[in-house]
Design a protein around this motif. Sequence first.
Motif, PDB file in Angstrom:
ATOM      1  N   ALA A  10       9.446   3.524   5.245  1.00  0.00           N
ATOM      2  CA  ALA A  10      10.409   3.088   4.234  1.00  0.00           C
ATOM      3  C   ALA A  10      10.895   4.269   3.402  1.00  0.00           C
ATOM      4  O   ALA A  10      12.076   4.322   3.006  1.00  0.00           O
ATOM      5  N   ARG A  11      10.014   5.226   3.132  1.00  0.00           N
ATOM      6  CA  ARG A  11      10.430   6.408   2.371  1.00  0.00           C
ATOM      7  C   ARG A  11      11.537   7.160   3.115  1.00  0.00           C
ATOM      8  O   ARG A  11      12.493   7.651   2.504  1.00  0.00           O
ATOM      9  N   ARG A  12      11.388   7.258   4.432  1.00  0.00           N
ATOM     10  CA  ARG A  12      12.410   7.976   5.206  1.00  0.00           C
ATOM     11  C   ARG A  12      13.720   7.191   5.237  1.00  0.00           C
ATOM     12  O   ARG A  12      14.809   7.768   5.131  1.00  0.00           O
ATOM     13  N   GLU A  13      13.610   5.867   5.377  1.00  0.00           N
ATOM     14  CA  GLU A  13      14.816   5.041   5.451  1.00  0.00           C
ATOM     15  C   GLU A  13      15.574   5.003   4.123  1.00  0.00           C
ATOM     16  O   GLU A  13      16.798   4.897   4.100  1.00  0.00           O
TER      17      GLU A  13
ATOM     18  N   ASP B 104       0.858  -1.191   0.000  1.00  0.00           N
ATOM     19  CA  ASP B 104       0.000   0.000   0.000  1.00  0.00           C
ATOM     20  C   ASP B 104       0.891   1.237   0.000  1.00  0.00           C
ATOM     21  O   ASP B 104       1.631   1.472   0.962  1.00  0.00           O
ATOM     22  N   PRO B 105       0.866   2.043  -1.048  1.00  0.00           N
ATOM     23  CA  PRO B 105       1.759   3.222  -1.093  1.00  0.00           C
ATOM     24  C   PRO B 105       1.453   4.254  -0.032  1.00  0.00           C
ATOM     25  O   PRO B 105       2.278   5.139   0.221  1.00  0.00           O
ATOM     26  N   ARG B 106       0.286   4.171   0.623  1.00  0.00           N
ATOM     27  CA  ARG B 106      -0.085   5.168   1.629  1.00  0.00           C
ATOM     28  C   ARG B 106      -0.059   4.601   3.049  1.00  0.00           C
ATOM     29  O   ARG B 106      -0.543   5.236   3.980  1.00  0.00           O
ATOM     30  N   SER B 107       0.497   3.429   3.247  1.00  0.00           N
ATOM     31  CA  SER B 107       0.524   2.818   4.581  1.00  0.00           C
ATOM     32  C   SER B 107       1.608   3.456   5.445  1.00  0.00           C
ATOM     33  O   SER B 107       2.588   4.023   4.927  1.00  0.00           O
TER      34      SER B 107
END
Length: 499
Positions: A124-127, A115-118
């Motif tokens: 994960a985006r931050r990591e 889910d791209p909005r989970s």
Amino acid sequence: SSRRFPDPVHLRIEDVPEYAYVRERTRLDELLKAADALRRSVLDDGELIDRDAVWALKREALEVLHAVPLPPGRREAYCDYLAHRGQALEDHATWCALAERYGSDWTGWPGALRDPRSPATARARRELIDRIDFHTRLAWLTDTQLAAAQRAARDAGMAVGLVHDLAVGVHPGGADAWAQQRTFAQGMSVGAPPDAFNARGQDWGLPPWRPDVLAASGYAPYRGLLRDLLRHAGALRIDHVMGLFRLWWIPRGQEPTAGTYVRYDAEAMLAVLVLEADRAGAVVIGEDLGTVEPGVREALSRRGVLGTSVLWFERDWEGTGRPLPPANWREGCVATATTHDLPSTAARLTGEHVGLRHRLGLLTRPLAEEQAEDAAEVGEWLAYLTRLGLLPEGARGEEGAVRAVYRFLLSTPARMVGVWLPDAVGDRRPQNLPGTWDQYPNWRLPVAGPDGCPLALEDVVASPRLHDLMRVFAPVPDTLAPPVRGPRPRTAPPGARPS
């Protein structure tokens, strides 16, 4: 993977400005040697194009360039691009970063990351922020090189320049299907019902858009896609343009014959299309080949969308069934001898395409019967070209016949004429063979001569056969004409022809 962002495999590494500022060049030199070895393996050894190997080399080179700090002006342009592309670009780059860690099919990722909005995806985006920045940079570099290519085309006097392609769909495990998964019909695949060219039907393995979600969103995904494709294009070709009206949906795992047509709001789809094309000043070309329901071509014509007319299919179907006289062809089309899904003209003239389909088990009738019918069709066309006076060198065989075919296309009222590059050098192999998956090396064949030997770009440009064909379009001395100066038209003028 994506129709919204072009594949960075097409980047020319040496044209990236940061390439000139790499201080330690040892690794780049090694990668250049490896790239040349890949090229020689195709040209000298006859190997297939290995895009995965090409991408591995380019990606490593791009990693080296990514370590070079952007100067202020370049940094400002990059930030402007990030702001302009917004969430769509972030989603695309996030998929690319996650694919590096978990594989290229998002349906096999850990559940929360599907889910791209989970919250898990947000973490994960931050990591993965550094990897995401790498992939957004690649998207920007590709965009800038496309822009440069279109500027070069226009500066050379081309009225249209680049023609981009709107594919009928995307890979179900790719970036667009992950980022916009609620827009796609899960468990369904797009294809085509049985027709005269493929009696078994076709399953393209691509998830279709849900018409109800498109309508509820005000067609935002479709509008955004068109704007992305038209950023640096003078024309847009729409693959299977009938899909704006209806698509053949096949339940995943079923045969194409088990599918059914699902309709879209064609009025809305066409309205969005012509609005975005008009804003971009671009020509629109629809591939209206295959099973076309009544009224589709008329609806496209009313809105100025050109169709695609292929010589071998243009017959007087409502009368004698013979080849359609050139004066009777429609004006609103691109007239062409073939397409990427059909045999080259050389293969059609020699009948080699029938033998290929026989070897792959794609024929539904005995080989002799197919060959006899094909030979009769080709013979009828050659006799007709001779009667029209378009085959003065008929005794000179295949090359003369190819030139006669293009003379015929030029004698029609079609607004544009499409030249298939393999026709210019005598290649007898199709680039794509519908109805095959791993049985045939679709899209991995380099352009080759009639002997099957691959040709480098330099060989193609120097080909006497190509120059002879080009004289059909511009019967002038074989010298370079000066570029056209002055204001450039935004769209192709009436009667436009390649030159």
